[in-house]
Design an enzyme around this catalytic site. Structure first.
Site, mmCIF file in Angstrom:
data_model
loop_
_atom_site.group_PDB
_atom_site.id
_atom_site.type_symbol
_atom_site.label_atom_id
_atom_site.label_comp_id
_atom_site.label_asym_id
_atom_site.label_seq_id
_atom_site.Cartn_x
_atom_site.Cartn_y
_atom_site.Cartn_z
ATOM 1 N N GLU A 34 0.819 -1.218 0.000
ATOM 2 C CA GLU A 34 0.000 0.000 0.000
ATOM 3 C C GLU A 34 0.849 1.263 0.000
ATOM 4 O O GLU A 34 0.512 2.247 -0.649
ATOM 5 C CB GLU A 34 -0.966 -0.003 1.186
ATOM 6 N N GLN A 39 0.038 6.981 -4.829
ATOM 7 C CA GLN A 39 0.296 7.841 -5.990
ATOM 8 C C GLN A 39 1.183 7.161 -7.029
ATOM 9 O O GLN A 39 1.980 7.807 -7.713
ATOM 10 C CB GLN A 39 0.947 9.159 -5.541
ATOM 11 N N TYR A 117 -6.311 6.551 3.840
ATOM 12 C CA TYR A 117 -6.415 5.505 2.831
ATOM 13 C C TYR A 117 -5.689 4.235 3.271
ATOM 14 O O TYR A 117 -6.261 3.132 3.266
ATOM 15 C CB TYR A 117 -5.862 5.962 1.458
ATOM 16 N N ASP A 135 -9.520 6.183 -2.454
ATOM 17 C CA ASP A 135 -8.363 6.568 -3.253
ATOM 18 C C ASP A 135 -8.871 7.253 -4.525
ATOM 19 O O ASP A 135 -10.067 7.513 -4.669
ATOM 20 C CB ASP A 135 -7.499 5.338 -3.584
ATOM 21 N N CYS A 196 -18.133 2.890 -20.689
ATOM 22 C CA CYS A 196 -19.511 3.033 -20.215
ATOM 23 C C CYS A 196 -20.455 2.040 -20.894
ATOM 24 O O CYS A 196 -21.454 1.618 -20.302
ATOM 25 C CB CYS A 196 -19.994 4.457 -20.447
#
Length: 350
Positions: A34, A39, A117, A135, A196
């Site tokens: 993690e 980032q 987070y 996140d 989508c």
DNA sequence: AAGCCGGGGGA
DNA sequence: TCCCCAGGCTT
């Protein structure tokens, strides 16, 4: 919402990537992964995760190493405070927790380098505690489905997202739910060109219904980029080279580079060289001097224009600054350096 | 609340 | 180019 979680986890089970930190509930392994992934894209962090597990199989190994060794292993990954905090926290966990991590979110978040987070990630993945991870992926998915009209870097935006996240998390499967929503954001509900058409939430997504998918999420501020010029002096004695450890609180803290001069406007290289030689009582005829091509090193918040002045000499520096270190050339590879310096050393450092 | 901290990849 | 990435710390 139960239906949301069911569909999400269903999607996850068929599309999930096979990643090593998903095979374990070991808090040390989860924590390592993690922090590396803060980032940082999975593709970029994966090799570092494997390297760290090999170099430091347990938290005791990490705590027993030096900060320099950890920074060297972290070299190239960026945001080096992560490596310093990693080392610091490993030592704290070993000294005050017998090598055991805190058993819940509230304990985890007190550790250096573990924010909301990462605490939620470890708590849910290692202990199955019901804490929603928030996140970049989660923010994007929720802000689109619910049409969050607040900037996500504002207090209102963050409150709206965290309230939604609390409502949405599946109390029966917090770990799977958290993995699933992040994976969905990373692979399907992507920043650009989200899929989508084949989205399981097709019919319940605000952004899609309004044809405003590209409107969400949005920020109010963008980071602006400052120019920085660095002139490095690569002082090259027959068997030794001078380096320095970067301190204070600026960029690359804890890493090593060459003695140099930094400025926010373009410097006069000739003048800088003259003054350098004078300060070290060096004569030009005692040196072989060459200048590298300019290196342009682009970061999120900096455009760094670097120039390496290679000074080959048999003289010893007469007036080294207090933070300069003279090391054997053969040991240079033991020191963690910025990517910029790594590239120079790999290239035309002749 | 805003600024700072790396490096790389995709469009 | 611009934006973003399994964020966190400091001021």
């Amino acid at each position: 919402m139960k239906d949301f979680s069911r569909k999400l986890i269903g999607w996850y089970e068929t599309h999930r990537r096979d990643l090593p930190w998903r095979q374990t509930t070991n808090p040390y392994h989860i924590w390592l992964s993690e922090v590396i992934l803060q980032q940082t894209r999975v593709d970029q962090g994966l090799s570092y995760y494997l390297k760290f597990l090999k170099l430091f199989p347990t938290v005791h190994d990490l705590a027993g190493s030096s900060e320099d060794q950890v920074l060297k292993a972290w070299q190239g990954l960026g945001y080096y405070s992560r490596a310093r905090n990693l080392h610091h926290t490993a030592q704290l966990v070993v000294e005050h927790g017998q090598g055991l991590f805190p058993m819940n979110y509230d304990g985890l978040i007190k550790l250096k380098g573990i924010g909301p987070y990462t605490a939620a990630a470890i708590a849910s993945f290692a202990y199955n505690e019901k804490k929603p991870v928030i996140d970049g992926n989660v923010v994007r998915v929720l802000s689109r489905i619910y049409g969050i009209e607040h900037a996500i870097d504002s207090k209102e935006g963050k409150n709206a997202i965290s309230q939604l996240a609390e409502e949405m998390i599946d109390p029966r499967n917090p770990a799977s739910y958290n993995q699933a929503i992040m994976e969905f954001g990373a692979l399907h509900c992507t920043p650009r060109l989200p899929q989508c058409d084949s989205c399981p939430f097709h019919s319940s997504c605000f952004a899609f219904a309004k044809k405003r998918v590209s409107d969400f999420p949005f920020k109010k501020k963008k980071t602006r980029v400052k120019n920085l010029w660095i002139t490095y002096f690569h002082i090259d004695e027959p068997r030794y080279v001078w380096i320095r450890k970067r301190g204070l609180d600026g960029i690359w803290k804890g890493l090593y580079d060459f003695p140099g001069i930094e400025s926010e406007s373009e410097p006069d290289l000739g003048l800088q060289l003259t003054e350098f030689l004078k300060s070290q009582a060096l004569k030009k005829r005692d040196c072989v001097i060459s200048s590298s091509e300019p290196y342009l090193h682009i970061l999120t918040h900096r455009r760094i224009h670097a120039r390496f002045i290679h000074i080959k000499t048999k003289s010893k520096m007469s007036n080294p600054l207090s933070d300069w270190i003279r090391i054997a050339k053969t040991n240079l590879s033991q020191y963690g350096v910025p990517r910029l310096v790594e590239k120079y050393l790999a290239g035309d450092s002749r």
